[in-house]
Design a protein around this motif. Structure first.
Motif, PDB file in Angstrom:
ATOM      1  N   HIS B 157       0.823  -1.205   0.000  1.00  0.00           N
ATOM      2  CA  HIS B 157       0.000   0.000   0.000  1.00  0.00           C
ATOM      3  C   HIS B 157       0.856   1.254   0.000  1.00  0.00           C
ATOM      4  CE1 HIS B 157      -4.302  -0.225   0.103  1.00  0.00           C
ATOM      5  NE2 HIS B 157      -4.256  -1.365   0.746  1.00  0.00           N
ATOM      6  N   ALA B 158       2.003   1.164   0.652  1.00  0.00           N
ATOM      7  CA  ALA B 158       2.814   2.358   0.855  1.00  0.00           C
ATOM      8  C   ALA B 158       3.609   2.742  -0.371  1.00  0.00           C
ATOM      9  CB  ALA B 158       3.747   2.141   2.045  1.00  0.00           C
ATOM     10  N   ILE B 159       3.574   1.923  -1.443  1.00  0.00           N
ATOM     11  CA  ILE B 159       4.513   2.243  -2.520  1.00  0.00           C
ATOM     12  C   ILE B 159       4.024   3.381  -3.397  1.00  0.00           C
ATOM     13  CG2 ILE B 159       5.408  -0.110  -2.650  1.00  0.00           C
ATOM     14  CD1 ILE B 159       3.899  -0.371  -5.300  1.00  0.00           C
ATOM     15  N   ASP B 160       2.803   3.853  -3.229  1.00  0.00           N
ATOM     16  CA  ASP B 160       2.436   4.992  -4.068  1.00  0.00           C
ATOM     17  C   ASP B 160       2.543   6.308  -3.312  1.00  0.00           C
ATOM     18  OD1 ASP B 160       0.316   4.613  -2.462  1.00  0.00           O
ATOM     19  OD2 ASP B 160      -1.193   5.023  -3.988  1.00  0.00           O
ATOM     20  N   ARG B 161       3.247   6.257  -2.215  1.00  0.00           N
ATOM     21  CA  ARG B 161       3.615   7.528  -1.571  1.00  0.00           C
ATOM     22  C   ARG B 161       4.484   8.304  -2.570  1.00  0.00           C
ATOM     23  NH1 ARG B 161       0.453   8.765   1.922  1.00  0.00           N
ATOM     24  NH2 ARG B 161      -0.728   6.845   2.139  1.00  0.00           N
ATOM     25  N   PRO B 162       4.485   9.600  -2.488  1.00  0.00           N
ATOM     26  CA  PRO B 162       5.334  10.360  -3.420  1.00  0.00           C
ATOM     27  C   PRO B 162       6.777   9.905  -3.362  1.00  0.00           C
ATOM     28  CG  PRO B 162       3.892  11.828  -2.229  1.00  0.00           C
ATOM     29  CD  PRO B 162       3.658  10.479  -1.679  1.00  0.00           C
ATOM     30  N   GLY B 163       7.381   9.687  -4.561  1.00  0.00           N
ATOM     31  CA  GLY B 163       8.700   9.087  -4.631  1.00  0.00           C
ATOM     32  C   GLY B 163       9.815  10.084  -4.379  1.00  0.00           C
ATOM     33  N   LEU B 164      11.003   9.534  -4.412  1.00  0.00           N
ATOM     34  CA  LEU B 164      12.186  10.339  -4.146  1.00  0.00           C
ATOM     35  C   LEU B 164      12.918  10.593  -5.456  1.00  0.00           C
ATOM     36  CD1 LEU B 164      13.164   8.371  -0.979  1.00  0.00           C
ATOM     37  CD2 LEU B 164      12.056  10.610  -1.079  1.00  0.00           C
ATOM     38  N   ALA B 165      14.124  11.075  -5.369  1.00  0.00           N
ATOM     39  CA  ALA B 165      14.783  11.599  -6.560  1.00  0.00           C
ATOM     40  C   ALA B 165      15.290  10.515  -7.507  1.00  0.00           C
ATOM     41  CB  ALA B 165      15.925  12.511  -6.134  1.00  0.00           C
ATOM     42  N   HIS B 166      16.322   9.803  -7.128  1.00  0.00           N
ATOM     43  CA  HIS B 166      17.089   9.058  -8.116  1.00  0.00           C
ATOM     44  C   HIS B 166      16.732   7.590  -8.152  1.00  0.00           C
ATOM     45  CE1 HIS B 166      19.486  12.503  -9.030  1.00  0.00           C
ATOM     46  NE2 HIS B 166      19.642  12.747  -7.714  1.00  0.00           N
ATOM     47  N   THR B 167      17.451   6.846  -8.946  1.00  0.00           N
ATOM     48  CA  THR B 167      17.199   5.428  -9.150  1.00  0.00           C
ATOM     49  C   THR B 167      18.523   4.701  -9.035  1.00  0.00           C
ATOM     50  OG1 THR B 167      15.476   6.011 -10.693  1.00  0.00           O
ATOM     51  CG2 THR B 167      16.220   3.745 -10.704  1.00  0.00           C
ATOM     52  N   ASP B 168      18.746   4.050  -7.880  1.00  0.00           N
ATOM     53  CA  ASP B 168      20.012   3.319  -7.706  1.00  0.00           C
ATOM     54  C   ASP B 168      19.697   1.838  -7.786  1.00  0.00           C
ATOM     55  OD1 ASP B 168      22.447   2.387  -7.133  1.00  0.00           O
ATOM     56  OD2 ASP B 168      22.760   3.606  -5.334  1.00  0.00           O
ATOM     57  N   VAL B 169      19.561   1.330  -9.005  1.00  0.00           N
ATOM     58  CA  VAL B 169      19.129  -0.058  -9.212  1.00  0.00           C
ATOM     59  C   VAL B 169      20.129  -1.039  -8.628  1.00  0.00           C
ATOM     60  CG1 VAL B 169      18.611  -1.766 -10.959  1.00  0.00           C
ATOM     61  CG2 VAL B 169      17.885   0.556 -11.277  1.00  0.00           C
ATOM     62  N   GLY B 170      21.389  -0.754  -8.794  1.00  0.00           N
ATOM     63  CA  GLY B 170      22.421  -1.722  -8.398  1.00  0.00           C
ATOM     64  C   GLY B 170      22.357  -2.060  -6.930  1.00  0.00           C
ATOM     65  N   ARG B 171      22.328  -1.008  -6.089  1.00  0.00           N
ATOM     66  CA  ARG B 171      22.333  -1.295  -4.654  1.00  0.00           C
ATOM     67  C   ARG B 171      20.985  -1.855  -4.217  1.00  0.00           C
ATOM     68  NH1 ARG B 171      24.244   4.108  -2.396  1.00  0.00           N
ATOM     69  NH2 ARG B 171      23.765   3.235  -0.341  1.00  0.00           N
ATOM     70  N   GLY B 172      19.948  -1.468  -4.935  1.00  0.00           N
ATOM     71  CA  GLY B 172      18.648  -2.058  -4.635  1.00  0.00           C
ATOM     72  C   GLY B 172      18.646  -3.558  -4.884  1.00  0.00           C
ATOM     73  N   LEU B 173      19.253  -3.946  -6.021  1.00  0.00           N
ATOM     74  CA  LEU B 173      19.338  -5.381  -6.326  1.00  0.00           C
ATOM     75  C   LEU B 173      20.166  -6.119  -5.286  1.00  0.00           C
ATOM     76  CD1 LEU B 173      19.698  -5.466 -10.195  1.00  0.00           C
ATOM     77  CD2 LEU B 173      17.941  -6.574  -8.833  1.00  0.00           C
ATOM     78  N   ALA B 174      21.266  -5.436  -4.885  1.00  0.00           N
ATOM     79  CA  ALA B 174      22.117  -6.083  -3.867  1.00  0.00           C
ATOM     80  C   ALA B 174      21.326  -6.334  -2.595  1.00  0.00           C
ATOM     81  CB  ALA B 174      23.339  -5.205  -3.590  1.00  0.00           C
ATOM     82  N   LEU B 175      20.521  -5.349  -2.222  1.00  0.00           N
ATOM     83  CA  LEU B 175      19.694  -5.511  -1.024  1.00  0.00           C
ATOM     84  C   LEU B 175      18.695  -6.666  -1.222  1.00  0.00           C
ATOM     85  CD1 LEU B 175      18.554  -4.557   1.697  1.00  0.00           C
ATOM     86  CD2 LEU B 175      17.030  -3.062   0.399  1.00  0.00           C
ATOM     87  N   ALA B 176      18.060  -6.714  -2.400  1.00  0.00           N
ATOM     88  CA  ALA B 176      17.084  -7.778  -2.658  1.00  0.00           C
ATOM     89  C   ALA B 176      17.750  -9.140  -2.609  1.00  0.00           C
ATOM     90  CB  ALA B 176      16.429  -7.555  -4.021  1.00  0.00           C
ATOM     91  N   PHE B 177      18.953  -9.240  -3.173  1.00  0.00           N
ATOM     92  CA  PHE B 177      19.660 -10.520  -3.135  1.00  0.00           C
ATOM     93  C   PHE B 177      19.960 -10.931  -1.702  1.00  0.00           C
ATOM     94  CE2 PHE B 177      21.626 -11.038  -7.615  1.00  0.00           C
ATOM     95  CZ  PHE B 177      20.370 -10.854  -8.168  1.00  0.00           C
ATOM     96  N   SER B 178      20.393  -9.954  -0.892  1.00  0.00           N
ATOM     97  CA  SER B 178      20.724 -10.311   0.492  1.00  0.00           C
ATOM     98  C   SER B 178      19.461 -10.728   1.247  1.00  0.00           C
ATOM     99  CB  SER B 178      21.418  -9.145   1.187  1.00  0.00           C
ATOM    100  OG  SER B 178      20.498  -8.099   1.397  1.00  0.00           O
TER     101      SER B 178
END
Lengths: 282, 332
Positions: B157-178
């Protein structure tokens, strides 16, 4: 101790004892009710010569009067003292037994008979054994002894030993018990007393069955074994118990009648008139 | 299920529970001879039943006083589903519609569409164990892998809160993998990356991602919400020299993810319907029997034990009230 009112009784047989008493005895004697005339030669007793009969005799024989002898017997009260006799339903059973035995003792004394008390549980209770006696006031002693006696134990083997304690001559044995024992045991006891005239007194208390509630949980304790039994009373069960008790009394009646004498059913308290009637009926 | 008590000393009273088996609390009236009385089956049953009730009542009372409870533990359950880590883009562009504008009228923003469709997805898959992470300028762990769907719905539900600036896919993926690494061993979790754009992945992060992919065999899905006008994952470079990560980050991210050596599939969606189709496809792909352990909290059993004892005592009370005593004369 209450005053034991004597009640009369009579026998259907002629006692053969030597002792003079109130019962028409067997054989003939020198006193009592007139019976017949016999020739002096047959019975040489010149004190009883009947002058008028002698004069009337066509043969000229001297006639002597003969009389029916009256004899005394021994009345024995054989009391079952097993645990079930300690039962107190509408009445205290031992109080009834004491009153009955005191009455019997008083009656025997009044009739000139001897009284004998034999209490027995699994054996003959020596503290409740009273050999045949003529003694005056024996009824008070009988009453006191029985009132202080503690019915105990589960056995009724002592009833079979009663015969050994009785005189050899035929007695009137009043067998006082609730007869809550196996039928074959009763038969054995009765057969052991073949020599005597046995009057069974069957004690029954309506508190045993009729006073039980129609509904509810009742815990009963067997007076002899101490075993408890929880019973869910209902009218059908109570009727069944009463029916079985009545059937048992009927079986006892048949058993005793086959041995010559109807039992006296002592229900609740002692009814002297009913007992006297039963005794007079023989 | 393990039972335990708080105060074992009270259990010393337990032998008392056998007392009613020996004697019931009823006053007995004398009877000359019970041998002449026929045994009554109903009465025997009532007798045995009352004894049993009394024993049970006393035993429950002792157990209740001792504080009977079931120990906290965990149960192993088996369900059909998958372990999924949702990696959601929270960059500001997600708040735009698929047309690349501020949503207006009956238009739906990309994040709102993703939220709606992911909620439907959650609805259909009650046995999935799902974790949620988001990324923007920095990766944000939202919810570890769990099967508590109430929490999951709140996180989605919370993902349509107003978003933030940039898109750091790499570190996001690293977090998802961990996060996927911490899931149940033996199962192959899936990582679903939901984003509407990509960015250049730092070379060090690339190395870290390769390591993570080698360690954790995850299934990787990329649900790319393509904005109108963007060239997308499969777009070919139109001019030579344009084929650089800076110019075409989506294409290069797609190519990089393909080299990770794990099962990988990309979906490109240009509208809500396409997103739904993609999610359906992921759902059909990721359905396996999974075993998971669910923690069971300590459960106090003193209450039920007291209730049993009360019921038993009530029965005994009724029996006692139903008790009748025949009249008996007193011996002088």
């Amino acid at each position: 101790m209450m005053a034991a009112e004597p009640i009369p009784y009579r026998l259907r047989w002629r006692p053969a004892g030597e002792r003079a008493g109130a019962h028409p005895g067997s054989g003939e004697g020198g006193e009592g009710a007139f019976r017949r005339h016999v020739p002096l030669l047959r019975h040489p007793d010149p004190r009883r010569v009947d002058v008028r009969e002698t004069a009337r005799n066509p043969m000229g024989e001297v006639m002597v009067r003969r009389y029916s002898r009256r004899a005394a017997i021994t009345v024995a009260a054989a009391v079952d003292l097993s645990g079930s006799m300690g039962f107190a339903g509408r009445v205290d059973r031992m109080a009834v037994v004491s009153e009955l035995c005191a009455t019997l003792a008083a009656s025997a004394g009044r009739m000139g008979d001897r009284f004998c008390l034999i209490g027995c549980d699994s054996t003959v209770r020596e503290d409740l054994f009273l050999p045949p006696t003529h003694r005056r006031g024996v009824e008070a002693e009988v009453y006191d002894r029985l009132m202080t006696a503690q019915p105990r134990g589960a056995g009724t083997d002592g009833l079979a030993l009663v015969a050994g304690r009785l005189p050899a001559q035929r007695c009137l044995v009043v067998l006082i018990s609730d007869f809550l024992l196996p039928m074959e045991r009763i038969v054995a006891v009765m057969d052991g007393l073949w020599r005597h005239d046995v009057l069974p007194v069957v004690l029954h208390d309506r508190g045993e069955d009729e006073d039980l509630p129609a509904f509810g949980l009742v815990t009963l304790r067997d007076a002899e074994t101490g075993r408890r039994r929880l019973t869910l009373m209902r009218p059908a069960l109570r009727a069944e118990w009463s029916r079985r008790a009545a059937a048992r009394r009927g079986a006892l009646d048949r058993l005793f009648l086959a041995r010559g004498r109807a039992p006296f059913h002592l229900v609740d308290g002692l009814d002297r008139d009913a007992l006297a009637g039963h005794l007079l009926a023989g | 299920m393990t039972l335990a008590v708080d105060t074992p000393a009270v259990l010393l009273l337990a032998p008392l529970a056998l007392l009613p088996a020996l004697v019931l609390p009823f006053a007995a009236a004398d009877h000359p001879s019970l041998t002449e009385v026929p045994p009554d089956r109903v009465s025997l049953a009532v007798d045995a039943g009352l004894r049993l009730v009394a024993v049970v009542a006393l035993a429950s009372l002792v157990l209740a006083l001792a504080g009977l409870h079931r120990l906290a533990g965990s149960v192993e359950r088996e369900g059909r589903g998958a372990e999924i880590v949702l990696l959601l883009d929270r960059s500001a562009s997600m708040d735009n519609s698929f047309a690349g504008r501020r949503p207006g009228g009956d238009e739906e923003s990309k994040s709102a569409a993703a939220r709606r469709l992911l909620l439907q997805f959650l609805e259909r898959r009650p046995h999935d164990r799902i974790g949620v992470a988001a990324f923007s300028t920095a990766p944000m762990p939202v919810l570890p892998v769990t099967d508590h769907h109430e929490a999951l719905r709140a996180a989605v539900h919370a993902i349509d809160r107003p978003g933030l600036a940039h898109t750091d896919v790499g570190r996001g993926l690293a977090l998802a993998f961990s996060m996927a690494e911490g899931a149940t061993p033996g199962s192959a979790p899936a990582v679903v990356l939901v984003s509407d754009g990509a960015a250049v992945i730092d070379r060090r992060v690339q190395d870290a991602l390769r390591d993570a992919a080698a360690r954790t065999p995850v299934h990787l899905y990329w649900l790319y919400l393509r904005t109108q006008g963007s060239r997308g994952i499969f777009g070919e470079p139109q001019q030579p020299g344009e084929d650089t990560p800076q110019a075409m980050p989506e294409r290069h991210l797609h190519r990089f993810l393909g080299t990770l050596g794990i099962p990988y599939r990309a979906f490109e969606a240009t509208g809500a319907l396409a997103v739904e189709t993609a999610i359906e496809a992921i759902a059909t792909l990721e359905t396996r029997p999974i075993r998971y352990r669910e923690p069971v909290p300590r459960r106090d059993l003193a209450g039920p034990a007291y209730a049993t004892a009360a019921a038993g005592v009530l029965l005994l009370l009724l029996a006692k009230l139903a008790e009748r005593r025949p009249r008996r004369a007193a011996r002088p």
